[in-house]
Design an enzyme around this catalytic site. Structure first.
Site, mmCIF file in Angstrom:
data_model
loop_
_atom_site.group_PDB
_atom_site.id
_atom_site.type_symbol
_atom_site.label_atom_id
_atom_site.label_comp_id
_atom_site.label_asym_id
_atom_site.label_seq_id
_atom_site.Cartn_x
_atom_site.Cartn_y
_atom_site.Cartn_z
ATOM 1 N N ARG A 297 0.518 -1.006 0.296
ATOM 2 C CA ARG A 297 0.209 -0.046 0.152
ATOM 3 C C ARG A 297 1.008 1.029 0.068
ATOM 4 O O ARG A 297 1.229 1.846 -0.652
ATOM 5 C CB ARG A 297 -1.043 -0.371 1.338
ATOM 6 C CG ARG A 297 -1.797 0.791 1.465
ATOM 7 C CD ARG A 297 -1.828 2.596 1.311
ATOM 8 N NE ARG A 297 -1.706 2.737 2.860
ATOM 9 C CZ ARG A 297 -0.889 4.141 3.499
ATOM 10 N NH1 ARG A 297 -0.801 4.688 2.717
ATOM 11 N NH2 ARG A 297 -0.884 3.591 4.532
ATOM 12 N N ASP A 298 1.478 1.572 1.398
ATOM 13 C CA ASP A 298 2.889 3.016 1.199
ATOM 14 C C ASP A 298 3.884 2.510 0.117
ATOM 15 O O ASP A 298 4.021 3.832 -0.329
ATOM 16 C CB ASP A 298 2.653 2.887 2.763
ATOM 17 C CG ASP A 298 3.022 4.662 2.591
ATOM 18 O OD1 ASP A 298 3.013 5.413 1.897
ATOM 19 O OD2 ASP A 298 2.803 5.057 4.137
ATOM 20 N N TYR B 173 -6.224 5.136 11.524
ATOM 21 C CA TYR B 173 -4.861 6.118 10.948
ATOM 22 C C TYR B 173 -5.159 7.096 11.516
ATOM 23 O O TYR B 173 -6.565 7.750 11.108
ATOM 24 C CB TYR B 173 -4.796 6.287 9.212
ATOM 25 C CG TYR B 173 -3.763 4.935 9.369
ATOM 26 C CD1 TYR B 173 -2.873 4.971 9.480
ATOM 27 C CD2 TYR B 173 -4.081 4.093 8.406
ATOM 28 C CE1 TYR B 173 -1.686 4.148 8.817
ATOM 29 C CE2 TYR B 173 -3.660 3.417 7.573
ATOM 30 C CZ TYR B 173 -2.078 2.857 7.891
ATOM 31 O OH TYR B 173 -0.600 2.185 6.847
ATOM 32 N N GLU C 246 -3.752 10.643 10.256
ATOM 33 C CA GLU C 246 -3.002 10.984 9.538
ATOM 34 C C GLU C 246 -3.174 12.019 10.067
ATOM 35 O O GLU C 246 -3.221 13.222 10.974
ATOM 36 C CB GLU C 246 -4.072 11.694 7.709
ATOM 37 C CG GLU C 246 -2.928 11.628 6.616
ATOM 38 C CD GLU C 246 -3.692 11.706 5.724
ATOM 39 O OE1 GLU C 246 -4.829 11.783 5.500
ATOM 40 O OE2 GLU C 246 -3.355 12.166 4.803
ATOM 41 N N THR D 283 2.955 10.844 9.394
ATOM 42 C CA THR D 283 2.845 11.737 7.354
ATOM 43 C C THR D 283 4.034 12.570 7.073
ATOM 44 O O THR D 283 4.651 11.954 5.744
ATOM 45 C CB THR D 283 1.728 12.374 7.637
ATOM 46 O OG1 THR D 283 0.708 11.375 8.279
ATOM 47 C CG2 THR D 283 0.781 12.330 6.238
HETATM 48 C C1 LIG Z 1 -1.673 7.131 4.070
HETATM 49 C C2 LIG Z 1 -1.432 7.602 5.833
HETATM 50 C C3 LIG Z 1 -2.197 6.441 6.438
HETATM 51 C C4 LIG Z 1 0.112 7.332 5.897
HETATM 52 O O1 LIG Z 1 0.351 6.374 4.753
HETATM 53 C C5 LIG Z 1 0.430 8.491 6.027
HETATM 54 O O2 LIG Z 1 -0.306 8.968 7.223
HETATM 55 O O3 LIG Z 1 2.163 7.947 6.382
#
Ligand SMILES: CC(C)C(=O)C(=O)O
Length: 507
Positions: free
Chosen positions: A16-17, A144, A146, A179
């Site tokens: 995902r990330d 989360y 964020e 983030t």
């Molecule tokens: C999309 C969010 C959860 C993220 O990856 C972050 O805040 O780092």
């Protein structure tokens, strides 16, 4: 200590990330393969595999992974990032077969006010609705926050107001992302300790980003401060400068935080890194700790010498832990000990004079900025040993080779035979042919014939890693007999010329 160790949950978010690395997109099959490897061999506890609603391809990938995970008992370890959007994300996840959502909510007042343009109470009400709906459908919820790091810096009251609200909701984990990767290790310690102490019954994950190259250091501090889970990615992939890298973070936790343990298998980390490198096209920097090509290679001769004497340059970070081996680079700074270590790995023993000659040859190649690998060594040795048996009565002293469009290659060569100097010029069908034609002219003056070239073979040492060497083996026929000579150089024509000089000394 082992019995009392606190277990740290490892959540890998490469799919995902990590996929938010600019220019990276995994196919559904690649995602499935990485997911399987992460859960069955690397043994991370959880994987985040996609954001909901992204694309058809993403939907197919989630479906394939959840299908496999369900039949192999991993379904509750597979997570999807979702949004506060009523039931839209929930439906998407459900149709894709996912059972755990990571709900993206706002962890700073700044984001809430300027992006969502909402008040905390309104945001909390909408979050509560999504959570209740998800739970009704049997979906497990993590949240989360964020921009949590900015939230702690500039709107702590909001973060605590949020946590006071969320602790009453049926959520399993609260995920605290840095983030923008702005936190210092000291801030990570301060903020995580404060939260863990204030909400002792809750589970907190820490999600680091690497914008200041502090991702791994921040994970270390997060774990020491009491975080229960950590988010990581393979090779540190991720948005902007990426996330904290899985391999480094695991090594750091294992070596520096004895009070914690993870389930990750160190020996699988290099393999999964290479696989992800191939699938993503995102190259691992050669100096990337644990998984980079160079990080277990000693280049300086003094290090190789020290390794032979009581392992003086070894640390706890041993390559074997990660399925790798220590290497000793060959080049102008490598010295005798590096060469001896490589020879030992190949099972070759050389006399002291031969070792000196091989060392000298490697230094010469290194000076020309050539990369010499272990696979080159047998070639260099046979070349050095070959030259040893030949007395040099003939020497190619100087030459000029030309190669141009629409003109035949030409050569001017200066050669000494028994101390006397000859010079000739000639042309040919190629540079080497022109060179041989010039030699023929010299030998004609001496009323001597040259052997006939019957075979010409060029090869490079196997392995494909070396740009240093090329070997030319030439077969000659002379007075009814055949013999071979070989030349070794980084330039193919020069290696043929070296093989030819050996021939001239043998006739
Ligand atoms: C999309 C969010 C959860 C993220 O990856 C972050 O805040 O780092």
């Amino acid at each position: 200590m082992p019995g009392d160790q606190r277990h740290i949950e490892i959540m890998d978010t490469t799919l995902r990330d990590g996929e938010q690395t600019s220019g990276v997109s995994f196919s559904p099959t690649e995602k499935l393969t990485i997911a399987q490897l992460l859960l069955t061999e690397v043994k991370v506890n959880r994987i985040e595999i996609a954001s909901a609603r992204v694309s058809e391809g993403e939907f197919e990938a989630v479906k394939a992974i959840t299908k496999w995970a369900k039949s192999n008992g991993f379904l509750n370890q597979v997570e999807v990032l979702t949004f506060v959007d009523g039931d839209v994300s929930i439906q998407w996840m459900q149709q894709a077969g996912a059972k755990v959502m990571n709900l993206l909510t706002k962890g700073s007042l700044n984001h809430l006010t300027h992006q969502l343009k909402k008040k905390p109470e309104q945001h909390f009400a909408e979050i509560a609705d999504v959570i209740k709906l998800a739970r009704k459908k049997g979906i497990e919820v993590n949240v989360y926050l964020e921009d949590w790091s900015n939230g702690m810096r500039h709107s702590k009251e909001y973060v605590f107001q949020y946590l006071d609200f969320i602790q009453k909701m049926p959520v399993k984990r609260i995920m605290l992302p840095d983030t923008l990767g702005i936190l210092t290790p000291a801030e990570v310690t301060e903020y995580i300790s404060a939260i863990v102490q204030r909400y002792p019954g809750l589970h907190f994950d820490f999600h680091a980003h690497n914008d200041y190259d502090l991702g791994t250091a921040n994970v270390l501090e997060g774990v020491k401060a009491g975080a229960h889970g950590i988010h990581l990615t393979i090779n540190g992939m991720g948005e902007r400068a990426g996330n904290a890298p899985l391999a480094s973070a695991i090594a750091v936790m294992n070596d520096f935080v004895p009070e914690v343990k993870t389930s990750v298998v160190e020996a699988s980390l290099y393999r999964v890194s290479k696989l992800v490198e191939t699938f993503s096209g995102f190259r691992i920097p050669v100096n990337k700790p644990v998984v980079g090509e160079n990080v277990f290679t000693q280049t300086a001769g003094i290090h190789a010498d020290g390794d032979k004497k009581n392992k003086l340059y070894f640390s706890d970070l041993m390559p074997e832990r990660f399925g790798r081996t220590r290497r000793y680079a060959l080049g102008k700074t490598s010295g005798k000990a590096n060469i001896e270590n490589n020879l030992a790995q190949l099972g070759i023993q050389l006399s002291e004079p031969d070792l000196k000659k091989v060392t000298q040859r490697i230094i010469e190649l290194g000076d020309k900025k050539e990369v010499v690998t272990q696979a080159d060594l047998p070639y260099i040795i046979s070349d050095v040993i070959d030259s040893r048996n030949i007395t040099e009565k003939v020497r190619i002293e100087n030459y000029v080779l030309t190669h141009s469009k629409n003109l035949r290659p030409s050569v001017t060569v200066e050669i000494s035979i028994n101390g006397e100097l000859y010079e000739e010029h000639s042309q040919g069908d190629g540079q080497y042919d022109a060179f041989v034609n010039a030699l023929k002219k010299v030998y004609k003056r001496m009323k001597k014939e040259l052997p006939i070239l019957t075979d010409y073979a060029v090869r490079i040492p196997p392995g494909g890693k070396s740009d240093a060497l090329c070997e030319t083996v030439i077969t000659w026929s002379y007075n009814g007999k055949e013999f071979k000579t070989r030349g070794l150089d980084s330039d193919q024509t020069v290696s043929a010329i070296k093989a030819t000089q050996k021939m001239l000394n043998l006739i």
